[in-house]
Motif scaffolding. Structure first.
Motif, PDB file in Angstrom:
ATOM      1  N   LEU A  14       0.812  -1.218   0.000  1.00 41.72           N
ATOM      2  CA  LEU A  14       0.000   0.000   0.000  1.00 41.72           C
ATOM      3  C   LEU A  14       0.848   1.272   0.000  1.00 41.72           C
ATOM      4  O   LEU A  14       0.319   2.368  -0.172  1.00 41.72           O
ATOM      5  N   ALA A  15       2.168   1.095   0.145  1.00 39.00           N
ATOM      6  CA  ALA A  15       3.048   2.270   0.242  1.00 39.00           C
ATOM      7  C   ALA A  15       3.003   3.100  -1.035  1.00 39.00           C
ATOM      8  O   ALA A  15       3.202   4.319  -1.008  1.00 39.00           O
ATOM      9  N   VAL A  16       2.701   2.458  -2.146  1.00 41.32           N
ATOM     10  CA  VAL A  16       2.631   3.155  -3.431  1.00 41.32           C
ATOM     11  C   VAL A  16       1.600   4.292  -3.385  1.00 41.32           C
ATOM     12  O   VAL A  16       1.742   5.309  -4.058  1.00 41.32           O
ATOM     13  N   ILE A  17       0.595   4.129  -2.531  1.00 41.77           N
ATOM     14  CA  ILE A  17      -0.449   5.160  -2.423  1.00 41.77           C
ATOM     15  C   ILE A  17       0.143   6.489  -1.947  1.00 41.77           C
ATOM     16  O   ILE A  17      -0.196   7.560  -2.449  1.00 41.77           O
ATOM     17  N   ASP A  18       1.084   6.400  -1.007  1.00 39.83           N
ATOM     18  CA  ASP A  18       1.737   7.621  -0.516  1.00 39.83           C
ATOM     19  C   ASP A  18       2.469   8.345  -1.633  1.00 39.83           C
ATOM     20  O   ASP A  18       2.376   9.564  -1.777  1.00 39.83           O
ATOM     21  N   GLU A  19       3.212   7.568  -2.424  1.00 40.83           N
ATOM     22  CA  GLU A  19       3.963   8.176  -3.535  1.00 40.83           C
ATOM     23  C   GLU A  19       3.016   8.839  -4.526  1.00 40.83           C
ATOM     24  O   GLU A  19       3.249   9.953  -4.986  1.00 40.83           O
ATOM     25  N   LEU A  20       1.932   8.127  -4.840  1.00 41.92           N
ATOM     26  CA  LEU A  20       0.968   8.660  -5.801  1.00 41.92           C
ATOM     27  C   LEU A  20       0.369   9.975  -5.310  1.00 41.92           C
ATOM     28  O   LEU A  20       0.216  10.931  -6.062  1.00 41.92           O
ATOM     29  N   LEU A  21       0.047   9.996  -4.028  1.00 42.37           N
ATOM     30  CA  LEU A  21      -0.655  11.169  -3.505  1.00 42.37           C
ATOM     31  C   LEU A  21       0.272  12.350  -3.263  1.00 42.37           C
ATOM     32  O   LEU A  21      -0.159  13.504  -3.262  1.00 42.37           O
ATOM     33  N   LEU A  22       1.542  12.056  -3.115  1.00 41.80           N
ATOM     34  CA  LEU A  22       2.529  13.125  -2.926  1.00 41.80           C
ATOM     35  C   LEU A  22       2.522  14.088  -4.120  1.00 41.80           C
ATOM     36  O   LEU A  22       2.649  15.292  -3.959  1.00 41.80           O
ATOM     37  N   TYR A  23       2.346  13.516  -5.310  1.00 36.61           N
ATOM     38  CA  TYR A  23       2.394  14.347  -6.529  1.00 36.61           C
ATOM     39  C   TYR A  23       1.025  14.517  -7.170  1.00 36.61           C
ATOM     40  O   TYR A  23       0.910  14.911  -8.319  1.00 36.61           O
ATOM     41  N   TRP A  24      -0.017  14.218  -6.407  1.00 39.51           N
ATOM     42  CA  TRP A  24      -1.360  14.295  -6.987  1.00 39.51           C
ATOM     43  C   TRP A  24      -1.729  15.734  -7.356  1.00 39.51           C
ATOM     44  O   TRP A  24      -1.422  16.677  -6.637  1.00 39.51           O
ATOM     45  N   ASN A  25      -2.352  15.905  -8.532  1.00 40.20           N
ATOM     46  CA  ASN A  25      -3.084  17.147  -8.785  1.00 40.20           C
ATOM     47  C   ASN A  25      -4.357  16.791  -9.518  1.00 40.20           C
ATOM     48  O   ASN A  25      -4.483  15.679 -10.056  1.00 40.20           O
ATOM     49  N   LEU A  26      -5.303  17.688  -9.542  1.00 37.51           N
ATOM     50  CA  LEU A  26      -6.652  17.376  -9.996  1.00 37.51           C
ATOM     51  C   LEU A  26      -6.680  16.709 -11.371  1.00 37.51           C
ATOM     52  O   LEU A  26      -7.427  15.748 -11.593  1.00 37.51           O
ATOM     53  N   SER A  27      -5.845  17.194 -12.285  1.00 36.23           N
ATOM     54  CA  SER A  27      -5.885  16.656 -13.652  1.00 36.23           C
ATOM     55  C   SER A  27      -5.389  15.203 -13.718  1.00 36.23           C
ATOM     56  O   SER A  27      -5.618  14.502 -14.694  1.00 36.23           O
ATOM     57  N   ASP A  28      -4.736  14.802 -12.671  1.00 37.81           N
ATOM     58  CA  ASP A  28      -4.138  13.469 -12.622  1.00 37.81           C
ATOM     59  C   ASP A  28      -5.045  12.462 -11.884  1.00 37.81           C
ATOM     60  O   ASP A  28      -4.677  11.308 -11.677  1.00 37.81           O
ATOM     61  N   THR A  29      -6.205  12.917 -11.468  1.00 38.17           N
ATOM     62  CA  THR A  29      -7.041  12.146 -10.547  1.00 38.17           C
ATOM     63  C   THR A  29      -7.366  10.726 -11.019  1.00 38.17           C
ATOM     64  O   THR A  29      -7.202   9.760 -10.274  1.00 38.17           O
ATOM     65  N   ASP A  30      -7.805  10.589 -12.258  1.00 39.38           N
ATOM     66  CA  ASP A  30      -8.255   9.266 -12.699  1.00 39.38           C
ATOM     67  C   ASP A  30      -7.123   8.248 -12.713  1.00 39.38           C
ATOM     68  O   ASP A  30      -7.306   7.102 -12.289  1.00 39.38           O
ATOM     69  N   ARG A  31      -5.947   8.693 -13.161  1.00 46.30           N
ATOM     70  CA  ARG A  31      -4.807   7.767 -13.178  1.00 46.30           C
ATOM     71  C   ARG A  31      -4.430   7.363 -11.751  1.00 46.30           C
ATOM     72  O   ARG A  31      -4.235   6.188 -11.445  1.00 46.30           O
ATOM     73  N   VAL A  32      -4.388   8.346 -10.868  1.00 41.12           N
ATOM     74  CA  VAL A  32      -4.027   8.065  -9.471  1.00 41.12           C
ATOM     75  C   VAL A  32      -5.042   7.107  -8.833  1.00 41.12           C
ATOM     76  O   VAL A  32      -4.671   6.146  -8.153  1.00 41.12           O
ATOM     77  N   LEU A  33      -6.324   7.359  -9.086  1.00 33.67           N
ATOM     78  CA  LEU A  33      -7.345   6.486  -8.486  1.00 33.67           C
ATOM     79  C   LEU A  33      -7.268   5.063  -9.044  1.00 33.67           C
ATOM     80  O   LEU A  33      -7.495   4.095  -8.321  1.00 33.67           O
TER      81      LEU A  33
END
Ligand code: GDP
Length: 302
Positions: A14-33
């Motif tokens: 689940l650690a990958v979630i932290d990395e993903l959210l560190l660089y999250w921005n709105l336009s990136d939402t679907d890929r991150v989710l």
């Protein structure tokens, strides 16, 4: 620290979630989710819970309610916590007021039943209770030897079958009677867990339950199903079957130290509405810990 040593493999998933959210921005939402969804599935949260959580995050993000990676992470943790609190909050053992309280430990062979029973005896004894062990797995010759070892290790008395092929219900009857006559606080009953003759196993467990109830009103107070945490979502059919036939009051999920599939803790609670009462996070005598939802969520989402 609670759950130290446990859940590290699930946390790694689940650690990958932290990395993903560190660089999250709105336009990136679907890929991150999508990637969060993948991480939850890999950890055996199961499709139902995963979709529910991810879709609720998506709604809240697009509604402008979640504005940063930290807020998304907190919302994710809260969704998991809510499931555990709604459906599995009652994690304390219910031992009633009549003596002795009787706890039956059930589950298929190899899941960690006897080990968990030994660890539980250790825990309850160190809390001051007088414990009697009952070797109700009369099917497997080695099982009562294994329980004898735990009796010695924990300094608890044990009742075992006097002759070969004794009936499990007869051994448990003898143990609970002794517990009642001699003022024990708790009788911990091991049971059989043979896999290939499931039908008669279930009948035997029902007979054990009835035999115990005849001696102490309201007993068995707890029927705890031991499930092997490394099997992840595959534990669900087993949990359903035991619950339908015997009526389970709580789960003990074992081997979560070595399992990357810790999300199954949430799934099994959600699917059956039965609390996880203890988790096994190692082979040592201290490695059975009372389940705490908040500590669990903090342990798996670092
Ligand atoms: P039973 O057949 O269900 O009674 O299973 P046992 O109690 O004999 O356990 C099977 C194996 O799993 C043993 O080697 C135990 O030491 C091991 N085991 C049980 N619980 C845990 C746990 O929480 N973590 C780890 N790593 N091993 C465990």
């Amino acid at each position: 620290k609670i759950f130290s040593g446990g859940f590290t493999k699930t946390r790694d998933n689940l650690a990958v979630i932290d990395e993903l959210l560190l660089y999250w921005n709105l336009s990136d939402t679907d890929r991150v989710l999508d990637e969060i969804e993948e991480a939850l599935l890999v950890s055996d949260f199961g499709p139902k819970i995963t979709i529910k959580i991810v879709e609720s995050l998506r709604d809240d993000i697009y509604a402008g309610k979640l504005k940063s990676g930290t807020e998304i992470k907190d919302a994710l943790k809260k969704s998991v916590l809510d499931i555990l609190m709604n459906k599995g909050a009652k994690t304390e053992l219910k031992l009633g007021f009549r003596k002795p309280a009787v706890i039956m430990i059930v589950g298929v062979n190899g899941g960690g039943k006897t080990t968990s029973l030994g660890k539980l005896a250790h825990r309850l004894k160190s809390e001051g209770a007088r414990i009697l062990l009952a070797a109700g797995d009369t099917f497997r010759a080695a099982a009562s030897d294994q329980l004898e070892v735990w009796a010695e290790r924990t300094g608890c008395e044990i009742v075992s079958a006097e002759k070969e092929k004794a009936k499990a219900s007869a051994v448990l009857t003898q143990a609970v009677k002794k517990g009642k006559e001699q003022g024990y606080d708790i009788v911990l009953c091991d049971t059989s867990g043979r896999l290939h003759t499931n039908y008669s196993l279930m009948e035997e467990l029902i007979a054990c339950k009835k035999a115990i109830a005849k001696i102490v009103n309201g007993a068995p107070n707890e029927i705890l199903l031991v499930l092997d945490g490394t099997t992840g979502l595959n534990m669900l059919p087993q949990a359903r079957e035991f619950n339908e036939v015997v009526g389970i009051t709580g789960f003990i999920l074992t081997k979560l130290d070595g399992s990357a599939r810790g999300g199954c803790v949430v799934s099994v609670v959600d699917e059956l509405g039965i609390p996880v009462k203890f988790v096994g996070v190692g082979e040592g005598v201290e490695d059975l810990q009372p389940f705490e939802a908040e500590a669990f969520v903090n342990a798996i989402f670092s």
